[in-house]
Write an enzyme that holds these catalytic residues in place. Structure first.
Site, PDB file in Angstrom:
ATOM      1  N   PRO A  10     -89.373 -17.120 -11.279  1.00  0.00           N
ATOM      2  CA  PRO A  10     -88.244 -16.301 -10.839  1.00  0.00           C
ATOM      3  C   PRO A  10     -88.644 -14.994 -10.167  1.00  0.00           C
ATOM      4  CG  PRO A  10     -88.462 -16.239 -13.223  1.00  0.00           C
ATOM      5  CD  PRO A  10     -89.379 -17.320 -12.727  1.00  0.00           C
ATOM      6  N   ASN A  11     -87.857 -14.647  -9.162  1.00  0.00           N
ATOM      7  CA  ASN A  11     -87.964 -13.399  -8.388  1.00  0.00           C
ATOM      8  C   ASN A  11     -89.133 -13.367  -7.414  1.00  0.00           C
ATOM      9  OD1 ASN A  11     -85.644 -11.991  -9.458  1.00  0.00           O
ATOM     10  ND2 ASN A  11     -86.777 -11.855 -11.376  1.00  0.00           N
ATOM     11  N   ARG A  18     -89.883  -5.551  -2.094  1.00  0.00           N
ATOM     12  CA  ARG A  18     -89.890  -4.431  -3.055  1.00  0.00           C
ATOM     13  C   ARG A  18     -91.133  -4.553  -3.926  1.00  0.00           C
ATOM     14  NH1 ARG A  18     -86.151  -4.852  -6.919  1.00  0.00           N
ATOM     15  NH2 ARG A  18     -85.403  -6.903  -6.360  1.00  0.00           N
ATOM     16  N   TYR A  23     -97.227  -5.967  -6.251  1.00  0.00           N
ATOM     17  CA  TYR A  23     -97.387  -7.381  -5.904  1.00  0.00           C
ATOM     18  C   TYR A  23     -97.937  -7.640  -4.502  1.00  0.00           C
ATOM     19  CZ  TYR A  23     -94.602  -7.854 -10.134  1.00  0.00           C
ATOM     20  OH  TYR A  23     -94.154  -7.772 -11.425  1.00  0.00           O
ATOM     21  N   ASN A  74     -97.386 -19.866 -11.311  1.00  0.00           N
ATOM     22  CA  ASN A  74     -97.105 -18.473 -11.648  1.00  0.00           C
ATOM     23  C   ASN A  74     -95.714 -18.490 -12.281  1.00  0.00           C
ATOM     24  OD1 ASN A  74     -96.545 -15.812 -11.918  1.00  0.00           O
ATOM     25  ND2 ASN A  74     -97.086 -15.221  -9.824  1.00  0.00           N
ATOM     26  N   ALA A  77     -91.788 -13.944 -14.860  1.00  0.00           N
ATOM     27  CA  ALA A  77     -91.327 -13.387 -16.141  1.00  0.00           C
ATOM     28  C   ALA A  77     -91.274 -14.443 -17.252  1.00  0.00           C
ATOM     29  CB  ALA A  77     -89.961 -12.736 -15.965  1.00  0.00           C
ATOM     30  N   HIS A  80     -93.852 -14.786 -20.195  1.00  0.00           N
ATOM     31  CA  HIS A  80     -93.791 -14.024 -21.446  1.00  0.00           C
ATOM     32  C   HIS A  80     -92.678 -14.476 -22.378  1.00  0.00           C
ATOM     33  CE1 HIS A  80     -96.234 -11.719 -18.727  1.00  0.00           C
ATOM     34  NE2 HIS A  80     -95.196 -11.464 -17.954  1.00  0.00           N
ATOM     35  N   ASP A  87     -93.733 -25.962 -23.362  1.00  0.00           N
ATOM     36  CA  ASP A  87     -93.607 -27.321 -23.894  1.00  0.00           C
ATOM     37  C   ASP A  87     -93.679 -28.361 -22.778  1.00  0.00           C
ATOM     38  OD1 ASP A  87     -93.407 -26.325 -26.446  1.00  0.00           O
ATOM     39  OD2 ASP A  87     -91.243 -26.652 -26.651  1.00  0.00           O
ATOM     40  N   GLU A  98    -103.011 -21.134 -14.525  1.00  0.00           N
ATOM     41  CA  GLU A  98    -101.954 -20.108 -14.471  1.00  0.00           C
ATOM     42  C   GLU A  98    -102.446 -18.948 -13.612  1.00  0.00           C
ATOM     43  OE1 GLU A  98     -99.958 -19.083 -18.177  1.00  0.00           O
ATOM     44  OE2 GLU A  98    -100.101 -16.959 -17.619  1.00  0.00           O
ATOM     45  N   HIS A 100    -101.453 -15.032 -11.697  1.00  0.00           N
ATOM     46  CA  HIS A 100    -100.586 -13.869 -11.561  1.00  0.00           C
ATOM     47  C   HIS A 100    -101.103 -12.986 -10.444  1.00  0.00           C
ATOM     48  CE1 HIS A 100     -98.425 -14.868 -15.177  1.00  0.00           C
ATOM     49  NE2 HIS A 100     -99.594 -15.140 -15.736  1.00  0.00           N
ATOM     50  N   LEU A 101    -100.173 -12.441  -9.701  1.00  0.00           N
ATOM     51  CA  LEU A 101    -100.534 -11.512  -8.626  1.00  0.00           C
ATOM     52  C   LEU A 101    -101.137 -10.241  -9.225  1.00  0.00           C
ATOM     53  CD1 LEU A 101     -97.132 -12.077  -6.914  1.00  0.00           C
ATOM     54  CD2 LEU A 101     -99.273 -12.524  -5.732  1.00  0.00           C
ATOM     55  N   SER A 102    -100.442  -9.696 -10.209  1.00  0.00           N
ATOM     56  CA  SER A 102    -100.902  -8.462 -10.849  1.00  0.00           C
ATOM     57  C   SER A 102    -101.796  -8.797 -12.040  1.00  0.00           C
ATOM     58  CB  SER A 102     -99.696  -7.639 -11.313  1.00  0.00           C
ATOM     59  OG  SER A 102     -98.954  -8.360 -12.287  1.00  0.00           O
ATOM     60  N   ARG A 107    -100.809  -3.779 -17.605  1.00  0.00           N
ATOM     61  CA  ARG A 107     -99.410  -3.385 -17.463  1.00  0.00           C
ATOM     62  C   ARG A 107     -98.756  -3.192 -18.845  1.00  0.00           C
ATOM     63  NH1 ARG A 107     -96.556  -6.954 -13.087  1.00  0.00           N
ATOM     64  NH2 ARG A 107     -95.107  -5.179 -13.251  1.00  0.00           N
ATOM     65  N   ARG A 111     -96.131  -7.750 -21.196  1.00  0.00           N
ATOM     66  CA  ARG A 111     -96.706  -8.657 -20.187  1.00  0.00           C
ATOM     67  C   ARG A 111     -98.069  -9.209 -20.622  1.00  0.00           C
ATOM     68  NH1 ARG A 111     -93.294  -8.051 -15.684  1.00  0.00           N
ATOM     69  NH2 ARG A 111     -92.481  -5.933 -15.570  1.00  0.00           N
TER      70      ARG A 111
HETATM   71  O1  CA2 Z   1     -98.102 -10.600 -11.548  1.00  0.00           O
HETATM   72  C1  CA2 Z   1     -97.430 -11.629 -11.504  1.00  0.00           C
HETATM   73  O2  CA2 Z   1     -97.647 -12.538 -10.725  1.00  0.00           O
HETATM   74  C2  CA2 Z   1     -96.220 -11.773 -12.440  1.00  0.00           C
HETATM   75  O3  CA2 Z   1     -96.169 -13.130 -12.840  1.00  0.00           O
HETATM   76  C3  CA2 Z   1     -95.013 -11.401 -11.614  1.00  0.00           C
HETATM   77  C4  CA2 Z   1     -93.724 -11.372 -12.417  1.00  0.00           C
HETATM   78  C5  CA2 Z   1     -93.881 -10.547 -13.690  1.00  0.00           C
HETATM   79  O4  CA2 Z   1     -92.709 -10.646 -14.478  1.00  0.00           O
HETATM   80  C6  CA2 Z   1     -95.078 -10.988 -14.492  1.00  0.00           C
HETATM   81  O5  CA2 Z   1     -95.192 -10.130 -15.636  1.00  0.00           O
HETATM   82  C7  CA2 Z   1     -96.343 -10.914 -13.683  1.00  0.00           C
HETATM   83  C8  CA2 Z   1     -92.575 -10.756 -11.600  1.00  0.00           C
HETATM   84  C9  CA2 Z   1     -92.318 -11.403 -10.284  1.00  0.00           C
HETATM   85  C10 CA2 Z   1     -91.233 -10.625  -9.619  1.00  0.00           C
HETATM   86  O6  CA2 Z   1     -91.638 -10.317  -8.319  1.00  0.00           O
HETATM   87  C11 CA2 Z   1     -90.932  -9.368  -7.612  1.00  0.00           C
HETATM   88  C12 CA2 Z   1     -91.309  -9.182  -6.320  1.00  0.00           C
HETATM   89  C13 CA2 Z   1     -90.673  -8.252  -5.550  1.00  0.00           C
HETATM   90  C14 CA2 Z   1     -89.630  -7.515  -6.064  1.00  0.00           C
HETATM   91  C15 CA2 Z   1     -89.246  -7.706  -7.372  1.00  0.00           C
HETATM   92  C16 CA2 Z   1     -89.894  -8.643  -8.149  1.00  0.00           C
END
Ligand code: CA2
Length: 158
Positions: A10-11, A18, A23, A74, A77, A80, A87, A98, A100-102, A107, A111
């Site tokens: 998601p997102n 943003r 990211y 990836n 959210a 977590h 499952d 798995e 993650h960008l960050s 953090r 997370r």
């Molecule tokens: O670092 C990652 O790849 C995450 O999976 C990204 C998730 C975050 O909840 C994880 O803790 C770490 C969030 C992705 C949301 O991406 C956005 C991008 C632009 C604007 C808002 C959210």
């Protein structure tokens, strides 16, 4: 030809619009383009899928069983929070990396917990969009005869 499924949670469809300082600047379309280029270069088929819905991701993982050779996920959210995705990954029994960008360990405390990581072969976190390429590279090495991974120990492999 081997097939790898890349799942975005998601997102991640908002990437590039943003939170670029966390990211990166690339949009999801640009990341997917790089993923496809990498797949072409290595010689495997890749499918990319993004959903903002937990159930849709679960269904996609279920449908991948017996059809794809590896997954790069990836869960965003849901990393977590989602026992359902964990499952589904456990039931699918597909070698999964798995990503993650960050760097989720630099953090907020919440997370630092990944429910899906124990099901994955390994986790790559903190390299921006390059995390996907590193994850794909690891998945590809594992399913393509384990040439480079040979000798690095059983736990490294599927
Ligand atoms: O670092 C990652 O790849 C995450 O999976 C990204 C998730 C975050 O909840 C994880 O803790 C770490 C969030 C992705 C949301 O991406 C956005 C991008 C632009 C604007 C808002 C959210």
């Amino acid at each position: 030809m081997k097939k790898i499924l890349v799942l975005h949670g998601p997102n991640l469809n908002l990437l590039g619009s943003r939170e670029n300082e966390i990211y990166g600047d690339l949009t999801l379309a640009e990341i997917n383009k790089r993923i496809k280029k990498f797949a072409k270069k290595k010689g495997f088929v890749v499918e990319v899928y993004q959903s903002n819905h937990e159930g849709e991701l679960v269904t996609k993982i279920q449908e991948a069983k017996g059809v794809v050779d590896a997954m790069v996920i990836n869960p965003a959210a849901y990393t977590h929070t989602s026992i359902a995705i964990r499952d589904a990954l456990a039931a699918a029994k597909i070698p999964t990396v798995e990503v993650h960008l960050s760097n989720i360990y630099r953090r907020e405390e919440f997370r630092k917990i990944s429910l899906s990581a124990p099901i994955a072969i390994g986790v790559i976190s903190g390299f921006g969009a390059f995390s996907y390429i590193l994850g794909l590279s690891a998945a590809w090495e594992i399913i393509s005869g384990e040439k480079k991974t040979k000798g690095y120990g059983r736990k490294f492999r599927k």
